[in-house]
Scaffold this motif. Sequence first.
Motif, PDB file in Angstrom:
ATOM      1  N   ARG A  71       0.838  -1.001  -0.111  1.00  0.00           N
ATOM      2  CA  ARG A  71       0.171  -0.005   0.119  1.00  0.00           C
ATOM      3  C   ARG A  71       0.786   1.419  -0.004  1.00  0.00           C
ATOM      4  O   ARG A  71       0.636   2.272  -0.788  1.00  0.00           O
ATOM      5  N   LEU A  72       1.737   1.273   0.763  1.00  0.00           N
ATOM      6  CA  LEU A  72       2.819   2.617   0.832  1.00  0.00           C
ATOM      7  C   LEU A  72       3.498   2.725  -0.468  1.00  0.00           C
ATOM      8  O   LEU A  72       3.855   3.725  -0.948  1.00  0.00           O
ATOM      9  N   THR A  73       3.950   1.562  -1.196  1.00  0.00           N
ATOM     10  CA  THR A  73       4.733   1.527  -2.229  1.00  0.00           C
ATOM     11  C   THR A  73       3.885   2.351  -3.309  1.00  0.00           C
ATOM     12  O   THR A  73       4.065   3.181  -4.186  1.00  0.00           O
ATOM     13  N   ARG A  74       2.533   1.649  -3.352  1.00  0.00           N
ATOM     14  CA  ARG A  74       1.449   2.206  -4.420  1.00  0.00           C
ATOM     15  C   ARG A  74       1.369   3.815  -4.052  1.00  0.00           C
ATOM     16  O   ARG A  74       1.260   4.503  -4.975  1.00  0.00           O
ATOM     17  N   ARG A  75       1.303   4.244  -2.728  1.00  0.00           N
ATOM     18  CA  ARG A  75       1.165   5.621  -2.435  1.00  0.00           C
ATOM     19  C   ARG A  75       2.212   6.637  -2.765  1.00  0.00           C
ATOM     20  O   ARG A  75       2.139   7.449  -3.372  1.00  0.00           O
ATOM     21  N   ILE A  76       3.655   5.908  -2.660  1.00  0.00           N
ATOM     22  CA  ILE A  76       4.610   6.650  -3.242  1.00  0.00           C
ATOM     23  C   ILE A  76       4.487   6.874  -4.607  1.00  0.00           C
ATOM     24  O   ILE A  76       4.926   8.006  -4.833  1.00  0.00           O
ATOM     25  N   ALA A  77       4.308   5.747  -5.317  1.00  0.00           N
ATOM     26  CA  ALA A  77       4.293   5.865  -6.741  1.00  0.00           C
ATOM     27  C   ALA A  77       3.192   6.907  -7.107  1.00  0.00           C
ATOM     28  O   ALA A  77       3.452   7.748  -7.907  1.00  0.00           O
ATOM     29  N   SER A  78       2.307   6.920  -6.452  1.00  0.00           N
ATOM     30  CA  SER A  78       0.919   7.658  -6.995  1.00  0.00           C
ATOM     31  C   SER A  78       1.503   9.583  -6.502  1.00  0.00           C
ATOM     32  O   SER A  78       1.208  10.091  -7.661  1.00  0.00           O
ATOM     33  N   LEU A  79       2.069   9.583  -5.562  1.00  0.00           N
ATOM     34  CA  LEU A  79       2.671  10.939  -5.123  1.00  0.00           C
ATOM     35  C   LEU A  79       3.674  11.352  -6.317  1.00  0.00           C
ATOM     36  O   LEU A  79       3.901  12.465  -6.389  1.00  0.00           O
ATOM     37  N   GLU A  80       4.733  10.354  -6.410  1.00  0.00           N
ATOM     38  CA  GLU A  80       5.475  10.778  -7.424  1.00  0.00           C
ATOM     39  C   GLU A  80       5.070  11.106  -8.888  1.00  0.00           C
ATOM     40  O   GLU A  80       5.519  12.067  -9.286  1.00  0.00           O
ATOM     41  N   ASN A  81       4.273  10.255  -9.230  1.00  0.00           N
ATOM     42  CA  ASN A  81       3.397  10.726 -10.528  1.00  0.00           C
ATOM     43  C   ASN A  81       2.682  11.952 -10.503  1.00  0.00           C
ATOM     44  O   ASN A  81       2.778  12.464 -11.693  1.00  0.00           O
ATOM     45  N   SER A  82       1.983  12.227  -9.714  1.00  0.00           N
ATOM     46  CA  SER A  82       1.390  13.567  -9.294  1.00  0.00           C
ATOM     47  C   SER A  82       2.260  14.738  -9.448  1.00  0.00           C
ATOM     48  O   SER A  82       2.158  15.667 -10.052  1.00  0.00           O
ATOM     49  N   ILE A  83       3.593  14.610  -8.564  1.00  0.00           N
ATOM     50  CA  ILE A  83       4.679  15.514  -8.553  1.00  0.00           C
ATOM     51  C   ILE A  83       5.165  15.913 -10.063  1.00  0.00           C
ATOM     52  O   ILE A  83       5.447  16.833 -10.733  1.00  0.00           O
ATOM     53  N   ARG A  84       5.341  14.586 -10.900  1.00  0.00           N
ATOM     54  CA  ARG A  84       6.010  14.603 -12.087  1.00  0.00           C
ATOM     55  C   ARG A  84       4.986  15.231 -13.005  1.00  0.00           C
ATOM     56  O   ARG A  84       5.296  15.990 -13.795  1.00  0.00           O
ATOM     57  N   ALA A  85       3.591  15.037 -12.893  1.00  0.00           N
ATOM     58  CA  ALA A  85       2.684  15.472 -13.853  1.00  0.00           C
ATOM     59  C   ALA A  85       2.560  16.967 -13.712  1.00  0.00           C
ATOM     60  O   ALA A  85       2.382  17.685 -14.383  1.00  0.00           O
ATOM     61  N   SER A  86       2.627  17.564 -12.330  1.00  0.00           N
ATOM     62  CA  SER A  86       2.419  19.040 -12.028  1.00  0.00           C
ATOM     63  C   SER A  86       3.570  19.740 -12.418  1.00  0.00           C
ATOM     64  O   SER A  86       3.528  20.915 -12.703  1.00  0.00           O
ATOM     65  N   SER A  87       5.043  19.000 -12.291  1.00  0.00           N
ATOM     66  CA  SER A  87       6.133  19.905 -12.685  1.00  0.00           C
ATOM     67  C   SER A  87       6.384  20.028 -14.073  1.00  0.00           C
ATOM     68  O   SER A  87       7.406  20.616 -14.484  1.00  0.00           O
ATOM     69  N   MET A  88       5.667  19.152 -14.859  1.00  0.00           N
ATOM     70  CA  MET A  88       6.073  19.390 -16.330  1.00  0.00           C
ATOM     71  C   MET A  88       5.564  20.617 -16.987  1.00  0.00           C
ATOM     72  O   MET A  88       4.459  20.839 -16.790  1.00  0.00           O
ATOM     73  N   PRO A  89       6.227  21.097 -17.987  1.00  0.00           N
ATOM     74  CA  PRO A  89       5.890  22.333 -18.691  1.00  0.00           C
ATOM     75  C   PRO A  89       4.607  21.888 -19.644  1.00  0.00           C
ATOM     76  O   PRO A  89       4.852  20.588 -19.946  1.00  0.00           O
ATOM     77  N   SER A  90       3.801  22.953 -19.817  1.00  0.00           N
ATOM     78  CA  SER A  90       2.649  22.537 -20.708  1.00  0.00           C
ATOM     79  C   SER A  90       3.217  22.563 -22.203  1.00  0.00           C
ATOM     80  O   SER A  90       4.272  23.122 -22.436  1.00  0.00           O
TER      81      SER A  90
END
Length: 116
Positions: A71-90
């Motif tokens: 569960r924690l591995t999935r949560r960390i991956a989800s948080l990393e993906n959300s950070i990666r998506a929000s930091s990518m330029p449009s």
Amino acid sequence: MQVIRTVLWIALTAILVAFIAMNWTKVPVNFWPLDDGNYVHFEWPVGVVALLFFLLGMLPVWLYLRAVRWRLTRRIASLENSIRASSMPSMTSQPGDTPLAADPLDTSTPTPSPEA
């Protein structure tokens, strides 16, 4: 650290083997009650019975810890993906926008822009 872990595993294995060797007396283990008042029983060494029930007792804790880790591995991956998506330029650029940065691996010389 790896050496300490190996030494601890060897010591634990030696203690377990010594316990089983000292308790090799066979005892009847009542396994399942029958209709006539008797039990299905097995004659097992005490050390094997102790090891078996130790492992059975450890199984729920191990499964719980594996579930928490998953569960924690999935949560960390989800948080990393959300950070990666929000930091990518449009990907869409408006007219008049300047490029963000040049590619650091691009070794070609820039072409001069014609001034009109």
